[in-house]
Design an enzyme around this catalytic site. Structure first.
Site, PDB file in Angstrom:
ATOM      1  N   SER A   1       0.847  -1.200   0.000  1.00 49.36           N
ATOM      2  CA  SER A   1       0.000   0.000   0.000  1.00 49.36           C
ATOM      3  C   SER A   1       0.878   1.244   0.000  1.00 49.36           C
ATOM      4  CB  SER A   1      -0.894   0.012   1.241  1.00 49.36           C
ATOM      5  OG  SER A   1      -1.409   1.311   1.427  1.00 49.36           O
TER       6      SER A   1
ATOM      7  N   HIS B   1      -1.292  -1.500  -4.091  1.00 53.51           N
ATOM      8  CA  HIS B   1      -2.564  -1.156  -3.449  1.00 53.51           C
ATOM      9  C   HIS B   1      -2.618   0.359  -3.292  1.00 53.51           C
ATOM     10  CE1 HIS B   1      -6.065  -2.052  -0.875  1.00 53.51           C
ATOM     11  NE2 HIS B   1      -5.642  -1.051  -0.102  1.00 53.51           N
TER      12      HIS B   1
ATOM     13  N   ASP C   1      -4.781   3.540  -2.034  1.00 59.99           N
ATOM     14  CA  ASP C   1      -5.867   3.930  -1.143  1.00 59.99           C
ATOM     15  C   ASP C   1      -6.374   5.321  -1.473  1.00 59.99           C
ATOM     16  OD1 ASP C   1      -6.078   1.696   0.746  1.00 59.99           O
ATOM     17  OD2 ASP C   1      -4.026   2.227   1.317  1.00 59.99           O
TER      18      ASP C   1
ATOM     19  N   MET D   1      -9.016   8.180  -0.485  1.00 60.07           N
ATOM     20  CA  MET D   1      -9.875   8.581   0.644  1.00 60.07           C
ATOM     21  C   MET D   1     -10.467   9.957   0.391  1.00 60.07           C
ATOM     22  SD  MET D   1      -7.348   7.577   3.749  1.00 60.07           S
ATOM     23  CE  MET D   1      -6.608   5.951   3.906  1.00 60.07           C
TER      24      MET D   1
ATOM     25  N   HIS E   1      -8.311   0.940  -3.972  1.00 57.93           N
ATOM     26  CA  HIS E   1      -9.235   0.788  -2.846  1.00 57.93           C
ATOM     27  C   HIS E   1      -9.934   2.124  -2.616  1.00 57.93           C
ATOM     28  CE1 HIS E   1      -9.559   0.036   1.815  1.00 57.93           C
ATOM     29  NE2 HIS E   1     -10.737   0.110   1.227  1.00 57.93           N
TER      30      HIS E   1
ATOM     31  N   MET F   1     -12.138   4.441  -0.770  1.00 52.20           N
ATOM     32  CA  MET F   1     -12.815   4.736   0.496  1.00 52.20           C
ATOM     33  C   MET F   1     -13.548   6.047   0.293  1.00 52.20           C
ATOM     34  SD  MET F   1      -9.777   3.503   3.035  1.00 52.20           S
ATOM     35  CE  MET F   1      -8.548   3.502   1.741  1.00 52.20           C
TER      36      MET F   1
ATOM     37  N   MET G   1     -11.488  -5.681   5.517  1.00 49.58           N
ATOM     38  CA  MET G   1     -10.642  -4.748   6.276  1.00 49.58           C
ATOM     39  C   MET G   1     -10.318  -5.364   7.630  1.00 49.58           C
ATOM     40  SD  MET G   1     -10.031  -2.202   4.349  1.00 49.58           S
ATOM     41  CE  MET G   1      -9.081  -1.298   5.584  1.00 49.58           C
TER      42      MET G   1
ATOM     43  N   GLY H   1      -3.150   4.343   7.781  1.00 48.80           N
ATOM     44  CA  GLY H   1      -2.189   3.254   7.815  1.00 48.80           C
ATOM     45  C   GLY H   1      -1.587   3.142   9.211  1.00 48.80           C
TER      46      GLY H   1
ATOM     47  N   ASP I   1      -6.560  -6.254   4.576  1.00 50.26           N
ATOM     48  CA  ASP I   1      -5.953  -4.925   4.520  1.00 50.26           C
ATOM     49  C   ASP I   1      -5.993  -4.272   5.891  1.00 50.26           C
ATOM     50  OD1 ASP I   1      -5.052  -2.412   3.831  1.00 50.26           O
ATOM     51  OD2 ASP I   1      -6.852  -1.851   2.689  1.00 50.26           O
TER      52      ASP I   1
ATOM     53  N   GLY J   1      -2.816  -3.468   9.143  1.00 51.53           N
ATOM     54  CA  GLY J   1      -2.086  -4.029  10.274  1.00 51.53           C
ATOM     55  C   GLY J   1      -1.399  -5.353  10.000  1.00 51.53           C
TER      56      GLY J   1
ATOM     57  N   GLY K   1       1.236  -1.981   4.175  1.00 54.00           N
ATOM     58  CA  GLY K   1       1.761  -0.631   3.975  1.00 54.00           C
ATOM     59  C   GLY K   1       3.025  -0.431   4.778  1.00 54.00           C
ATOM     60  N   SER K   2       2.850  -0.191   6.077  1.00 58.56           N
ATOM     61  CA  SER K   2       4.002   0.052   6.957  1.00 58.56           C
ATOM     62  C   SER K   2       4.987  -1.107   6.908  1.00 58.56           C
ATOM     63  CB  SER K   2       3.531   0.225   8.403  1.00 58.56           C
ATOM     64  OG  SER K   2       2.389   1.031   8.442  1.00 58.56           O
TER      65      SER K   2
HETATM   66  C1  DX5 Z   1      -6.324   1.844   5.584  1.00 55.52           C
HETATM   67  C2  DX5 Z   1      -5.859   1.482   4.196  1.00 55.52           C
HETATM   68  C3  DX5 Z   1      -4.772   0.475   4.191  1.00 55.52           C
HETATM   69  C4  DX5 Z   1      -3.497   0.940   4.829  1.00 55.52           C
HETATM   70  C5  DX5 Z   1      -2.684  -0.245   5.253  1.00 55.52           C
HETATM   71  O1  DX5 Z   1      -7.469   2.626   5.481  1.00 55.52           O
HETATM   72  O2  DX5 Z   1      -6.928   0.939   3.457  1.00 55.52           O
HETATM   73  O3  DX5 Z   1      -4.528   0.007   2.883  1.00 55.52           O
HETATM   74  O4  DX5 Z   1      -2.731   1.748   3.980  1.00 55.52           O
HETATM   75  O5  DX5 Z   1      -1.568   0.183   5.961  1.00 55.52           O
HETATM   76  P1  DX5 Z   1      -0.870  -0.713   7.070  1.00 55.52           P
HETATM   77  O6  DX5 Z   1      -0.404  -1.973   6.384  1.00 55.52           O
HETATM   78  O7  DX5 Z   1       0.235   0.141   7.544  1.00 55.52           O
HETATM   79  O8  DX5 Z   1      -1.890  -1.020   8.117  1.00 55.52           O
HETATM   80 ZN    ZN Z   2      -6.482  -0.124   1.579  1.00 52.32          ZN
END
Ligand code: DX5
Ligand code: ZN
Length: 212
Positions: free
Chosen positions: A7, A32, A34, A36, A65, A67, A136, A143, A174, A176, A196-197
């Site tokens: 991500s 991925h 995101d 928003m 994705h 949102m 989710m 993230g 998706d 954590g 992501g992280s």
């Molecule tokens: C959260 C996003 C995720 C996020 C994941 O709203 O949809 O895709 O970036 O990041 P990590 O892997 O750090 O939780």
């Molecule tokens: Zn996402």
């Protein structure tokens, strides 16, 4: 097939191009992305111009994705800017079946996404139609949060529901995901893993190997 979808929300945007090349080199298959809107979720990220620019420079499969409220308003735009798969939230759409069909008519794959509080049962009517269910594992919006393990139970339920109907649908998780818990997600039945992280913080190549 087991797929990793880094991500880019967790990337260093100053070095976005180089970091995407690194994830590609390390073997990630999806990116991925995101999106928003500050309404469906409290945060605002990025949109079509960024995706369009990335599309010109990489052949990675774009997992977008959304949102955003009423995602049906923007399907044409996301298809045009380079999405390969459009994931929209079941909670955000007034016409889930119509939205999936419209995404397909644009020549793209369609995924339905559910928030932690939405029951697995909600996707039941669409399993034959959608290409993916995105479960989710954190509250969408940011993230770097901690995985909610109870959400993996929904992955298990959806995987067995799909199997009982002979469907080989993709199930993506998706939020954590780390090298320590990715095994639990796969064991529950997820075959597409967003991180992501756990990909972008530190050494990208090593991180991806640890998640493989
Ligand atoms: C959260 C996003 C995720 C996020 C994941 O709203 O949809 O895709 O970036 O990041 P990590 O892997 O750090 O939780
Ligand atoms: Zn996402």
């Amino acid at each position: 097939m087991n797929i990793l979808a880094p991500s880019i929300l967790a990337a260093d945007f100053w070095q976005l191009g180089e970091q995407i090349q690194e994830v590609e080199k390390a073997g990630a298959q999806y990116l991925h992305i995101d999106v928003m809107d500050g309404s469906f979720v409290p945060s605002i990220s990025f949109g079509m111009p960024v995706i369009q620019t990335l599309r010109r420079h990489t052949g990675l499969f774009f997992d977008v994705h959304l949102m955003i409220e009423k995602p049906e308003r923007y399907l044409q735009e996301f298809a045009d800017c380079g999405a390969d798969l459009i994931n929209f939230h079941l909670e955000a759409s007034d016409d889930i079946r119509g939205t999936i069909e419209r995404i397909h008519s644009l020549g793209k794959k369609a995924g339905i996404t559910i928030k932690p509080a939405t029951a697995a049962d909600a996707v039941r009517p669409y399993l034959e139609l959608a290409d993916m269910v995105l479960v989710m594992t954190v509250e969408p919006g940011f993230g770097g949060q901690k995985l909610m393990p109870e959400c993996l139970e929904k992955v298990r339920v959806i995987r067995s529901l799909a199997a009982s109907r002979g469907l080989d649908i993709d199930i993506e998780v998706d939020g954590g995901i780390t090298a320590d818990n990715v095994g639990l997600a796969r064991e529950a039945g997820a075959n597409v893993i967003v991180a992501g992280s756990a990909v972008f913080k530190g050494n990208i190549g090593e991180n991806i190997r640890a998640l493989a």
